[in-house]
Design a protein around this motif. Structure first.
Motif, PDB file in Angstrom:
ATOM      1  N   LYS A   8       0.464  -1.351  -0.413  1.00 25.12           N
ATOM      2  CA  LYS A   8      -0.006  -0.064   0.142  1.00 25.12           C
ATOM      3  C   LYS A   8       0.983   1.536  -0.141  1.00 25.12           C
ATOM      4  O   LYS A   8       0.370   2.300  -0.338  1.00 25.12           O
ATOM      5  CB  LYS A   8      -1.037   0.307   1.914  1.00 25.12           C
ATOM      6  CG  LYS A   8      -1.644   0.849   1.318  1.00 25.12           C
ATOM      7  CD  LYS A   8      -2.681   0.945   2.570  1.00 25.12           C
ATOM      8  CE  LYS A   8      -2.981   2.236   2.499  1.00 25.12           C
ATOM      9  NZ  LYS A   8      -2.800   3.290   2.847  1.00 25.12           N
ATOM     10  N   CYS A  11       1.990   2.009  -3.703  1.00 23.62           N
ATOM     11  CA  CYS A  11       1.002   2.416  -4.302  1.00 23.62           C
ATOM     12  C   CYS A  11       0.727   3.911  -4.155  1.00 23.62           C
ATOM     13  O   CYS A  11       0.076   5.011  -4.759  1.00 23.62           O
ATOM     14  CB  CYS A  11      -0.383   1.647  -3.747  1.00 23.62           C
ATOM     15  SG  CYS A  11      -0.053  -0.346  -4.597  1.00 23.62           S
ATOM     16  N   ASP A  12       1.266   3.772  -2.928  1.00 32.21           N
ATOM     17  CA  ASP A  12       0.612   5.644  -2.083  1.00 32.21           C
ATOM     18  C   ASP A  12       2.104   6.648  -2.502  1.00 32.21           C
ATOM     19  O   ASP A  12       1.381   7.473  -2.887  1.00 32.21           O
ATOM     20  CB  ASP A  12       0.585   5.363  -0.735  1.00 32.21           C
ATOM     21  CG  ASP A  12      -0.619   5.353  -0.383  1.00 32.21           C
ATOM     22  OD1 ASP A  12      -1.647   5.078  -0.923  1.00 32.21           O
ATOM     23  OD2 ASP A  12      -0.566   4.924   1.075  1.00 32.21           O
ATOM     24  N   ALA A  15       0.649   7.315  -6.595  1.00 28.90           N
ATOM     25  CA  ALA A  15      -0.073   7.855  -6.206  1.00 28.90           C
ATOM     26  C   ALA A  15      -0.148   9.369  -5.905  1.00 28.90           C
ATOM     27  O   ALA A  15      -0.473  10.339  -6.719  1.00 28.90           O
ATOM     28  CB  ALA A  15      -1.225   7.535  -5.438  1.00 28.90           C
ATOM     29  N   GLN A  19      -1.490  12.108  -8.397  1.00 31.57           N
ATOM     30  CA  GLN A  19      -3.058  12.753  -8.309  1.00 31.57           C
ATOM     31  C   GLN A  19      -3.292  14.289  -8.749  1.00 31.57           C
ATOM     32  O   GLN A  19      -4.349  14.032  -9.106  1.00 31.57           O
ATOM     33  CB  GLN A  19      -3.076  13.073  -6.905  1.00 31.57           C
ATOM     34  CG  GLN A  19      -1.676  13.948  -6.357  1.00 31.57           C
ATOM     35  CD  GLN A  19      -2.148  13.866  -4.541  1.00 31.57           C
ATOM     36  OE1 GLN A  19      -2.629  12.822  -3.849  1.00 31.57           O
ATOM     37  NE2 GLN A  19      -1.416  14.140  -3.560  1.00 31.57           N
ATOM     38  N   LYS A  93      -8.712   6.580  -9.771  1.00 35.38           N
ATOM     39  CA  LYS A  93      -9.510   6.857  -8.734  1.00 35.38           C
ATOM     40  C   LYS A  93      -9.978   4.966  -8.104  1.00 35.38           C
ATOM     41  O   LYS A  93      -9.573   4.773  -7.234  1.00 35.38           O
ATOM     42  CB  LYS A  93     -10.550   7.084  -9.046  1.00 35.38           C
ATOM     43  CG  LYS A  93     -11.560   7.240  -7.450  1.00 35.38           C
ATOM     44  CD  LYS A  93     -10.888   7.629  -6.427  1.00 35.38           C
ATOM     45  CE  LYS A  93     -11.997   7.909  -5.508  1.00 35.38           C
ATOM     46  NZ  LYS A  93     -11.306   8.758  -4.331  1.00 35.38           N
ATOM     47  N   GLN A  96      -7.074   3.601  -7.208  1.00 35.68           N
ATOM     48  CA  GLN A  96      -6.332   3.358  -5.847  1.00 35.68           C
ATOM     49  C   GLN A  96      -7.260   2.810  -4.712  1.00 35.68           C
ATOM     50  O   GLN A  96      -6.929   2.000  -3.674  1.00 35.68           O
ATOM     51  CB  GLN A  96      -6.237   4.575  -5.912  1.00 35.68           C
ATOM     52  CG  GLN A  96      -5.598   5.706  -4.267  1.00 35.68           C
ATOM     53  CD  GLN A  96      -5.896   7.469  -4.517  1.00 35.68           C
ATOM     54  OE1 GLN A  96      -7.401   7.934  -4.131  1.00 35.68           O
ATOM     55  NE2 GLN A  96      -5.042   7.981  -3.757  1.00 35.68           N
ATOM     56  N   ARG A 100      -6.037   0.452  -1.837  1.00 33.33           N
ATOM     57  CA  ARG A 100      -6.258   0.615  -0.616  1.00 33.33           C
ATOM     58  C   ARG A 100      -7.128   0.031   0.125  1.00 33.33           C
ATOM     59  O   ARG A 100      -6.696  -0.658   1.606  1.00 33.33           O
ATOM     60  CB  ARG A 100      -7.317   1.757  -0.364  1.00 33.33           C
ATOM     61  CG  ARG A 100      -5.965   3.656  -0.405  1.00 33.33           C
ATOM     62  CD  ARG A 100      -6.664   4.837  -0.841  1.00 33.33           C
ATOM     63  NE  ARG A 100      -6.435   5.358  -0.785  1.00 33.33           N
ATOM     64  CZ  ARG A 100      -6.483   6.875  -0.296  1.00 33.33           C
ATOM     65  NH1 ARG A 100      -8.207   6.805  -0.595  1.00 33.33           N
ATOM     66  NH2 ARG A 100      -5.812   7.950  -1.166  1.00 33.33           N
TER      67      ARG A 100
END
Length: 262
Positions: A8, A11-12, A15, A19, A93, A96, A100
């Motif tokens: 996670k 990935c964050d 992101a 974003q 989106k 994400q 999550r």
């Protein structure tokens, strides 16, 4: 399961980069086979979904995999892009939301549970580590294209260990005999900690853990890193290392993958 939290977090990090990306930039081509940024996130989202189904709905996963194996005979990009219809911010989106969800759900899973995959069955721990590796590796072409130097953390250790564990595979997939011993690795973590693996001191690889991860995931040519390689076994491994499944792939040529100056 810490690896799910690391997935996670990986990935964050990607992101955070994406974003605020203008919608028109999602179709920018990267240095990886000309994939666009849309292509990269479609790929990650499709296989995240597949991995999640392997744990939560094995029958649906089996159907999806059968369709994928047939569809990709005509090419990975056409198949994945037909399966995932979202693009740009809408795709962002959807990707994400799923990652999550996975990070939370997989953290509670038994890491030893076996799940099906395109290749051999694997443990849940190995599956989510592979998703982190894919996110980190394919994230590279996005960071590179947008001219951003990624700041790694010690969660990269999961990818380093994957590279270590695929020492034999890197030789097998190339049709090479596997050496009796793995070279000695002395790698400096992003935190400055020293990580050591292997045992053959006559064949040694020294340098940044990030550089080792870049080579085994084939996002950099060994010549474009700070790794010091000693001995023929170490040199051959770093020339053809491949920590991911599939047919043998050729690492990028020297200078082919780099952070674009913007």
């Amino acid at each position: 399961m810490q690896q799910a939290h690391d997935f996670k977090a990986e990935c964050d990090a990607l992101a955070d980069l994406l974003q605020d990306l203008p919608e028109a930039d999602w179709d920018r081509a990267t240095q990886f086979k000309g994939w666009t940024i849309n292509d990269v996130i479609v790929h990650l989202h499709f296989w995240n979904r597949a991995a999640d189904l392997s744990l939560t709905d094995p029958d649906t996963f089996a159907d999806l995999l059968a369709r994928a194996m047939k569809g990709m005979q005509s090419g990975m990009r056409p198949f994945e892009n037909a399966e995932i219809e979202e693009r740009g911010p809408t795709l962002f989106k959807a990707w994400q939301t799923l990652y999550r969800d996975m990070g939370t759900r997989w953290a509670q899973a038994n890491p030893k549970t076996r799940v099906k995959w395109a290749g051999p069955d694997m443990s849940v721990r190995s599956s989510i580590t592979a998703r982190q590796m894919e996110t980190w590796a394919h994230g590279h072409e996005v960071f590179d294209q947008l001219g951003v130097n990624r700041q790694d953390t010690d969660r990269i250790r999961n990818i380093v260990i994957l590279g270590v564990n695929t020492f034999g595979w890197s030789h097998k997939v190339q049709g090479l005999d596997m050496p009796e011993q793995m070279p000695l690795l002395r790698l400096t973590a992003p935190s400055g900690e020293l990580w050591e693996f292997g045992e053959d001191a006559d064949n040694m690889i020294e340098g940044a853990a990030t550089a080792f991860a870049q080579v085994v995931t084939q996002v950099r040519n060994i010549a474009d890193t700070d790794l010091k390689v000693t001995g023929p076994v170490a040199a051959r491994w770093m020339a053809t290392a491949q920590c991911f499944a599939g047919p043998p792939e050729t690492p990028p040529a020297k200078g082919a993958r780099h952070v674009v100056q913007v």
